[in-house]
Design an enzyme around this catalytic site. Structure first.
Site, mmCIF file in Angstrom:
data_model
loop_
_atom_site.group_PDB
_atom_site.id
_atom_site.type_symbol
_atom_site.label_atom_id
_atom_site.label_comp_id
_atom_site.label_asym_id
_atom_site.label_seq_id
_atom_site.Cartn_x
_atom_site.Cartn_y
_atom_site.Cartn_z
ATOM 1 N N SER A 176 15.266 83.296 29.877
ATOM 2 C CA SER A 176 16.345 83.973 30.617
ATOM 3 C C SER A 176 15.848 85.273 31.217
ATOM 4 O O SER A 176 14.641 85.475 31.350
ATOM 5 C CB SER A 176 17.528 84.228 29.681
ATOM 6 N N ASN A 177 16.741 86.168 31.590
ATOM 7 C CA ASN A 177 16.385 87.482 32.136
ATOM 8 C C ASN A 177 17.397 88.506 31.627
ATOM 9 O O ASN A 177 18.321 88.166 30.893
ATOM 10 C CB ASN A 177 16.354 87.426 33.663
#
Ligand code: CTP
Length: 398
Positions: A207-208
């Site tokens: 993810s981020n």
């Protein structure tokens, strides 16, 4: 806000203490402020503080026994450009929705010809109560605008939604409200927000750091302009409650695309602010991956581009706004995205800008339209950026 006549209604909740600061902000912005308090509210903030800061007498009772003054609710209502009730308790909202007119503040509301805004504040269970939601829906149908409460620590010690929006936020909401051209209505906006999580195995994902705050700010700004909002968001801690607001929670890019496909043709506008993971693991392991080797590699495959899909599938006058997060050659890359993704507007974020970080309250953006750069905005609150973005989308013929 110069010369704008703000009638401020204060009701009896602990958040009333914040209103002293709100009055100061409004006075600094050169607005004229008059205040009406419910009798219960004077237990939470002194009428002396309110009248000193607003530089006007405070109306509490119809008939002020001390001064002999008759507080005329019709005169208050005629004077005001806007009636802002903050904090608005469950009690006052319930009475406004049901025509109960037992004090000066309520009588003034029922006499208003201009717009009324309420900023609710209460405990989290009250804020979710079906009765409150019903009443808020009634008020919205009656033309009242709602500044949603925020999530956070409550005076009761509980944590959750119900906190009065911060005075700065109420003030910028009000400024945008007063400056907005005709609010659009019966229009629907689709917003994507937050990160996506791409599963590797049952316990891990790629993810981020996106928090979703920008997307939620755009949702608030759109609600303010009278849009019905459908927000499709990846995992985020942000919350928002409003009768015209629908939230669809998703996890992966694939799920986000499915949700967008379901509603896109019912929308007039799409603002795609989500930080969608560009890649996902080609294989999702059924069981937890074990660390057998010193090094390992994961095969990734590309996710669908949601913004591109929406932009190429659009019909009629649907407008499409994308974001571009860049580390270098910012302007060129942003303009390339505008062209390749067939956008009306692109909002450029640069990682070079200090203060405009993932998860922060502030952002710094440059907005481009089809004819090039429209505006470079200073580092500022995400909500203020969202208000300006909505202004541009509404006013520029892309
Ligand atoms: N976007 C999307 N779906 C994706 C990737 C991006 O909808 N799979 C959208 C984002 O929401 C944003 C815009 O496309 O509005 C640009 O995202 P960004 O990450 O800046 O660029 P990418 O298109 O992913 O290109 P690159 O990572 O190569 O810069």
């Amino acid at each position: 806000m110069y010369g704008k006549r703000i009638l401020l209604g204060i009701t009896g909740g602990i958040a009333a203490y914040k209103i002293a600061y709100l009055i100061r902000i409004l006075k600094k912005q050169e607005a004229e402020v008059k205040c009406i308090m419910t009798p219960a509210s004077s237990a939470f903030i002194s009428p002396l503080v309110v009248s000193t800061l607003s530089k006007n007498q405070v109306g509490i009772e119809f008939w002020d026994k001390n001064t002999g003054v008759w507080n005329n609710h019709v005169a208050y209502a005629e004077w005001a450009d806007v009636f802002l009730i903050a904090p608005a308790t469950m009690n006052t909202i319930g009475k406004m929705a049901n025509g109960l007119c037992e004090n000066l503040l309520l009588a003034t509301y029922f006499s208003m010809k201009g717009r009324t805004i309420v900023a609710p504040a209460m405990d989290l269970d009250m804020y979710k109560h079906p009765s409150f939601l019903r009443n808020i829906e009634t008020l919205t149908n009656d033309g009242v605008t709602v500044i949603p409460a925020e999530d956070g620590e409550l005076a009761s010690g509980l944590e959750g939604e119900g906190r009065l929006a911060e005075p700065e936020m109420i003030a910028s909401f009000l400024a945008a409200f007063m400056s907005a051209a005709q609010p659009v209505s019966e229009k629907r906006i689709c917003i994507t927000a937050g990160p996506t999580h791409e599963a590797l195995d049952p316990v891990r994902y790629i993810s981020n750091h996106s928090s979703g705050k920008m997307g939620f700010s755009i949702a608030k700004a759109a609600l303010l302009r009278g849009y019905e909002v459908v927000l499709i968001c990846g995992p985020t801690e942000e919350t928002l409650l409003h009768p015209l607001f629908t939230r669809i929670d998703v996890v992966s890019a694939d799920e986000m695309l499915t949700a967008v496909k379901r509603i896109w043709q019912t929308c007039d506008l799409g603002v795609f602010s989500a930080a969608v993971a560009d890649f996902r693991p080609a294989i999702i392991a059924d069981v937890k991956m074990k660390k057998k080797e010193q090094t390992t590699s994961i095969q990734l495959e590309q996710n669908p581009d949601i913004l591109k899909w929406a932009s190429f599938e659009r019909q009629n006058n649907q407008k499409v706004v994308g974001f571009a997060l860049e580390t270098n050659n910012e302007k060129e890359n942003a303009l390339l995205k505008l062209e390749q993704k067939n956008l009306d507007f692109v909002v450029l974020n640069s990682t070079q800008d200090k203060g405009a970080t993932f998860g922060g309250e502030q952002n710094k953006v440059t907005i481009f339209g089809k004819d090039g750069e429209l505006v470079e905005l200073e580092l500022q609150n995400k909500f203020d950026i969202a208000v300006k973005l909505m202004d541009i989308i509404e006013n520029v013929n892309a």
